[in-house]
Design an enzyme around this catalytic site. Structure first.
Site, mmCIF file in Angstrom:
data_model
loop_
_atom_site.group_PDB
_atom_site.id
_atom_site.type_symbol
_atom_site.label_atom_id
_atom_site.label_comp_id
_atom_site.label_asym_id
_atom_site.label_seq_id
_atom_site.Cartn_x
_atom_site.Cartn_y
_atom_site.Cartn_z
ATOM 1 N N HIS A 166 7.725 5.209 0.984
ATOM 2 C CA HIS A 166 8.310 3.923 0.547
ATOM 3 C C HIS A 166 9.062 4.283 -0.744
ATOM 4 O O HIS A 166 10.070 4.024 -1.039
ATOM 5 C CB HIS A 166 7.230 2.995 0.063
ATOM 6 N N TYR A 178 0.823 -1.151 -0.093
ATOM 7 C CA TYR A 178 -0.013 -0.126 -0.038
ATOM 8 C C TYR A 178 0.729 1.015 -0.094
ATOM 9 O O TYR A 178 0.751 2.027 0.921
ATOM 10 C CB TYR A 178 -0.949 -0.186 1.141
ATOM 11 N N HIS A 213 3.318 4.577 -0.859
ATOM 12 C CA HIS A 213 3.088 5.935 -1.069
ATOM 13 C C HIS A 213 4.489 6.494 -1.068
ATOM 14 O O HIS A 213 5.509 5.722 -1.308
ATOM 15 C CB HIS A 213 2.485 6.316 0.322
ATOM 16 N N GLY A 251 12.907 3.434 6.652
ATOM 17 C CA GLY A 251 12.417 4.939 6.845
ATOM 18 C C GLY A 251 12.651 5.011 8.308
ATOM 19 O O GLY A 251 12.465 4.525 9.227
ATOM 20 N N VAL A 287 9.084 11.231 4.936
ATOM 21 C CA VAL A 287 8.597 12.106 3.803
ATOM 22 C C VAL A 287 7.255 12.190 4.242
ATOM 23 O O VAL A 287 6.297 11.478 4.922
ATOM 24 C CB VAL A 287 8.226 11.078 2.667
HETATM 25 P P1 AMP Z 1 5.811 -0.243 5.944
HETATM 26 O O1 AMP Z 1 5.086 -0.758 4.665
HETATM 27 O O2 AMP Z 1 5.039 0.580 6.947
HETATM 28 O O3 AMP Z 1 6.353 -1.258 6.819
HETATM 29 O O4 AMP Z 1 6.870 0.593 5.693
HETATM 30 C C1 AMP Z 1 8.145 0.042 4.855
HETATM 31 C C2 AMP Z 1 9.332 1.100 4.856
HETATM 32 O O5 AMP Z 1 8.830 2.344 4.468
HETATM 33 C C3 AMP Z 1 9.669 1.295 6.531
HETATM 34 O O6 AMP Z 1 11.195 1.326 6.455
HETATM 35 C C4 AMP Z 1 9.217 2.586 6.847
HETATM 36 O O7 AMP Z 1 9.945 3.245 7.861
HETATM 37 C C5 AMP Z 1 9.274 3.325 5.320
HETATM 38 N N1 AMP Z 1 8.225 4.441 5.475
HETATM 39 C C6 AMP Z 1 6.916 4.436 5.754
HETATM 40 N N2 AMP Z 1 6.453 5.716 5.748
HETATM 41 C C7 AMP Z 1 7.416 6.482 5.774
HETATM 42 C C8 AMP Z 1 7.722 8.006 5.406
HETATM 43 N N3 AMP Z 1 6.578 8.762 5.643
HETATM 44 N N4 AMP Z 1 8.772 8.538 4.982
HETATM 45 C C9 AMP Z 1 9.756 7.478 5.002
HETATM 46 N N5 AMP Z 1 9.848 6.106 4.963
HETATM 47 C C10 AMP Z 1 8.953 5.933 5.412
#
Ligand code: AMP
Length: 282
Positions: free
Chosen positions: A37, A32, A34, A148, A177
């Site tokens: 990612h 999902y 954005h 992130g 971000v």
């Molecule tokens: P997730 O899909 O939520 O497990 O996130 C996957 C990766 O994307 C993780 O390393 C998160 O820290 C990173 N991530 C999620 N949201 C953001 C954001 N707003 N800015 C930077 N990295 C992000």
């Protein structure tokens, strides 16, 4: 771009790349996607020969009632996005591929680094994270992995695990971000109603206020925490889970604003739990 669903196919692709002397950059996600990612994918693209993005909603990092079943999923949309950000391979295994019947080995950090902050209200969460990241690292064998800073505790936990287990992967933390009003991008933001979405800006507004206080010379962590608490409580839809000011490596609380520190918070807006943080060098 290839979409691979099995560990076998993923290993074949990795071996071939390594035979050709290619470096591998890896971005683990739960999909999902954005801009947050995608910023990781672009960074990986710029720094590696082969870019692998995993899309896997990891059941073991969700507690009871934490919404594993309802977590948003859209592999087709995600694949198009990562392709346009420059990925070479999407690895999207089924749950039974990553946790086959009888799998019984978990990776767990024994110190309190996983018990603080988000770990306090989400017991078992980081055990699920360290386990899945280890499995993914063993399959993808990346040179560099991109995480992130939004999940600051996750970065600290993964860095500790990589140090402790000599995993030989370079962990690259990437900046948060944000939306135009400052809200940190998150797949969970899609759960917010219009009113909640407006209210959610309070997290980053409160952190910006803290940063301003520190810039103006405030060095008392308790005082800063108090102001953040008041600010967030001024928003009727919010309910604070935690607000912590900690050393950014050990996640131990600090009293004096000094060194590398992290101001991290988790706040429920309506039913949705959101996290945000800032990292500062003072
Ligand atoms: P997730 O899909 O939520 O497990 O996130 C996957 C990766 O994307 C993780 O390393 C998160 O820290 C990173 N991530 C999620 N949201 C953001 C954001 N707003 N800015 C930077 N990295 C992000």
């Amino acid at each position: 771009m290839k979409i691979l669903n099995t560990i076998k196919d993923m290993r074949i692709a990795v071996k071939e790349a390594q035979r050709n002397g290619k470096t591998i950059g890896f971005v683990p996600t739960m999909g999902y996607l954005h801009e947050g990612h995608l910023s990781l994918v672009r960074r990986a693209r710029a720094e590696n020969d082969l870019v692998v993005v995993s899309i896997f909603v990891n059941p073991t990092q969700f507690g009871e009632g934490e919404g594993f079943e309802t977590y948003p999923r859209d592999l087709e949309r995600d694949s198009n996005l990562v392709e346009s950000a420059g990925a070479d391979i999407v690895f999207a295994p089924a749950a039974a591929e990553m946790y086959p019947l009888g799998a019984a080995t978990y990776v767990e950090i024994a110190s309190d680094i996983t018990g603080k902050l988000c770990g306090a209200s989400r017991p078992g969460h980081f055990k699920g994270v360290t386990t899945i990241v280890t499995k993914l690292f063993n399959i993808v064998t990346p040179d560099r992995a991109y995480f992130g800073q939004k999940d600051a505790q996750q970065v600290a936990v993964i860095e500790q695990m990589v140090r402790d287990l000599y995993l030989g992967v370079e962990i690259v933390p990437c900046p948060i971000v944000r939306e135009e009003d400052g809200l940190a991008m998150s797949s969970r933001n899609t759960y917010l109603t219009n009113d909640e979405r407006k209210a959610a800006a309070i997290l980053s507004t409160a952190l910006a206020k803290a940063q301003e206080m520190i810039k103006d010379g405030e060095r008392n962590a308790l005082e800063i925490r108090k102001v953040i608490t008041e600010k967030i409580n001024s928003e009727p839809l919010s309910q604070i889970d935690y607000i912590e000011i900690v050393n950014d490596r050990t996640l131990e609380p600090i009293e004096e604003i000094k060194g590398s520190l992290l101001i991290a918070l988790a706040v429920k807006i309506g039913k949705t739990r959101l996290i945000d943080n800032i990292r500062l060098e003072v």
